[in-house]
Write an enzyme that holds these catalytic residues in place. Structure first.
Site, PDB file in Angstrom:
ATOM      1  N   TYR A 105       0.850  -1.193   0.000  1.00  0.00           N
ATOM      2  CA  TYR A 105       0.000   0.000   0.000  1.00  0.00           C
ATOM      3  C   TYR A 105       0.882   1.238   0.000  1.00  0.00           C
ATOM      4  O   TYR A 105       1.869   1.323   0.760  1.00  0.00           O
ATOM      5  CB  TYR A 105      -0.900   0.007   1.249  1.00  0.00           C
ATOM      6  CG  TYR A 105      -1.731   1.262   1.370  1.00  0.00           C
ATOM      7  CD1 TYR A 105      -3.014   1.323   0.825  1.00  0.00           C
ATOM      8  CD2 TYR A 105      -1.223   2.410   2.012  1.00  0.00           C
ATOM      9  CE1 TYR A 105      -3.769   2.478   0.904  1.00  0.00           C
ATOM     10  CE2 TYR A 105      -1.964   3.570   2.092  1.00  0.00           C
ATOM     11  CZ  TYR A 105      -3.233   3.601   1.536  1.00  0.00           C
ATOM     12  OH  TYR A 105      -3.981   4.755   1.616  1.00  0.00           O
ATOM     13  N   GLU A 144      -3.639   7.443  -4.242  1.00  0.00           N
ATOM     14  CA  GLU A 144      -3.500   6.181  -3.511  1.00  0.00           C
ATOM     15  C   GLU A 144      -3.256   5.023  -4.467  1.00  0.00           C
ATOM     16  O   GLU A 144      -4.019   4.834  -5.409  1.00  0.00           O
ATOM     17  CB  GLU A 144      -4.782   5.921  -2.703  1.00  0.00           C
ATOM     18  CG  GLU A 144      -4.716   4.653  -1.868  1.00  0.00           C
ATOM     19  CD  GLU A 144      -6.053   4.356  -1.196  1.00  0.00           C
ATOM     20  OE1 GLU A 144      -6.158   4.583   0.017  1.00  0.00           O
ATOM     21  OE2 GLU A 144      -6.983   3.900  -1.891  1.00  0.00           O
TER      22      GLU A 144
END
Ligand code: GDP
Ligand code: MN
Length: 350
Positions: free
Chosen positions: A94, A176
């Protein structure tokens, strides 16, 4: 403004952030298989909703295209389907850049366990660091160690530096990458991307041309899965209308203050946006005519009402300046003119 995944990835590619090859496809296309089909909606959680499908055969392709196009994900019907080369993923990481308003800085967040369950992962393992153009590359080694890919630090350093440049130059508020995939061949690839751009910066990006337009400050989405859409004039009445909808036990999809500009164009555009909310059953128009004339609004409603699909009921309350004339116009076109907002709410509760 939230970009679709394929729009965001096209921007990433310009900044030399590695993304899988892909194209928007239709049911008749025959992309090279295997391929990953991805629903294009401006919300996450597509994997869990069935919006991401790995397809290996031709029949499977047709079937998956049909299934995905019929999904509603967080109240959004996919506006398109993106086909990407399938990646052999060894690990999912992530990585994101956000604006930390308390620090007044761009912050880099990273987690060694990315993917669809990121919310459930141990927060203690979350890497958080304010970054600037000067420091972003120098944190590559510590970041690579944290993500447990120490030998990838050079590629990771380039990636975060390009990502930072993209974030600032594009006036992003969120960028993101989840997952940042480490492929079986040891390559880092942005397998998914969520990008939000600052609506207030639209004036310096004449090139912005995305599926979602820079927000009209007067039209605010409250819940894409809401059942009642509203239009009022004046911010106070618009807020009171939303509050009344909530008090009556319904879920409001949006807030809309049409101000003094109830033209055919603005009302049609508002109706069109409301009809994009797949669960909306009723549109409430609540106007107090002061400077705005109710008959002008009524005429704009009549000229725009075809922008609403038959599943959506139109409930109108107009009072004040020229309300009687408005009443006559609406009746002539078979639209009930309600005496009060309460009357509308009672009717839709029944
Ligand atoms: P989201 O659920 O909306 O965040 O959509 P993502 O694009 O992140 O996809 C969800 C999950 O699908 C990812 O975490 C991966 O596990 C999987 N996935 C997506 N693309 C690929 C791919 O090309 N290959 C493989 N093996 N898995 C993929
Ligand atoms: Mn994702």
């Amino acid at each position: 403004m939230k970009l679709l995944e394929h729009e965001a990835k096209a921007i990433l590619a310009r900044y030399r952030v590695p993304v899988p090859g892909g194209q928007v496809v239709s049911a008749d296309d025959a992309p090279k298989l295997p391929v990953v089909l991805k629903a294009q909606v401006p919300v996450g959680g597509r994997g869990k909703a069935g919006g991401i499908r790995l397809v290996t055969g031709r029949d499977e392709y047709t079937e998956a295209m049909r299934d995905i196009s019929q999904l509603s994900i967080g109240g959004h019907v996919p506006s398109s389907i993106y086909a990407e080369e399938s990646l052999g993923i060894a690990r999912e990481l992530y990585l994101s850049l956000v604006i930390n308003r308390d620090l007044g800085a761009v912050e880099l967040l990273a987690h060694p366990l990315g993917g669809v369950d990121i919310e459930e992962q141990d927060e203690a393992q979350l890497y958080r660091q304010p970054v600037t153009r000067e420091t972003v590359n120098s944190m590559a080694q510590s970041l690579a160690d944290h993500l447990d890919i120490p030998s990838q630090y050079l590629a990771l350093g380039d990636l975060v530096e390009n990502l930072y440049r993209c974030f600032t130059e594009q006036d992003a508020t969120l960028l993101e990458i989840n997952p940042l995939a480490l492929t079986d061949d040891g390559v880092l690839v942005a397998a998914d991307c969520k990008m939000e751009l600052d609506d207030a910066a639209a004036y310096r990006h004449p090139e912005w041309d995305f599926s979602q337009k820079a927000a009209d400050a007067n039209f605010v989405t409250l819940s894409p899965s809401g059942t009642v859409a509203t239009m009022a004039n004046g911010a106070g009445l618009a807020m009171a209308t939303v509050d009344a909808v909530v008090s009556a036990g319904h879920s409001p999809a949006n807030f809309l203050d049409i101000g003094g500009a109830a033209t055919v164009d603005s009302v049609s555009e508002s109706f069109r946006r409301m009809s994009e909310f797949t669960n909306v059953q009723t549109v409430i128009v609540n106007i107090f005519g002061g400077i705005v004339r109710c008959d002008t609004v009524a005429e704009a409603i009549i000229a725009s009402k075809d922008a609403l699909p038959p599943r959506i009921k139109l409930a109108v309350r107009l009072s004040g300046n020229r309300a009687n004339e408005a009443d006559a116009i609406l009746s002539e076109h078979g639209i009930t003119h309600h005496s009060s907002l309460e009357a509308i709410l009672t009717e839709i509760a029944a």
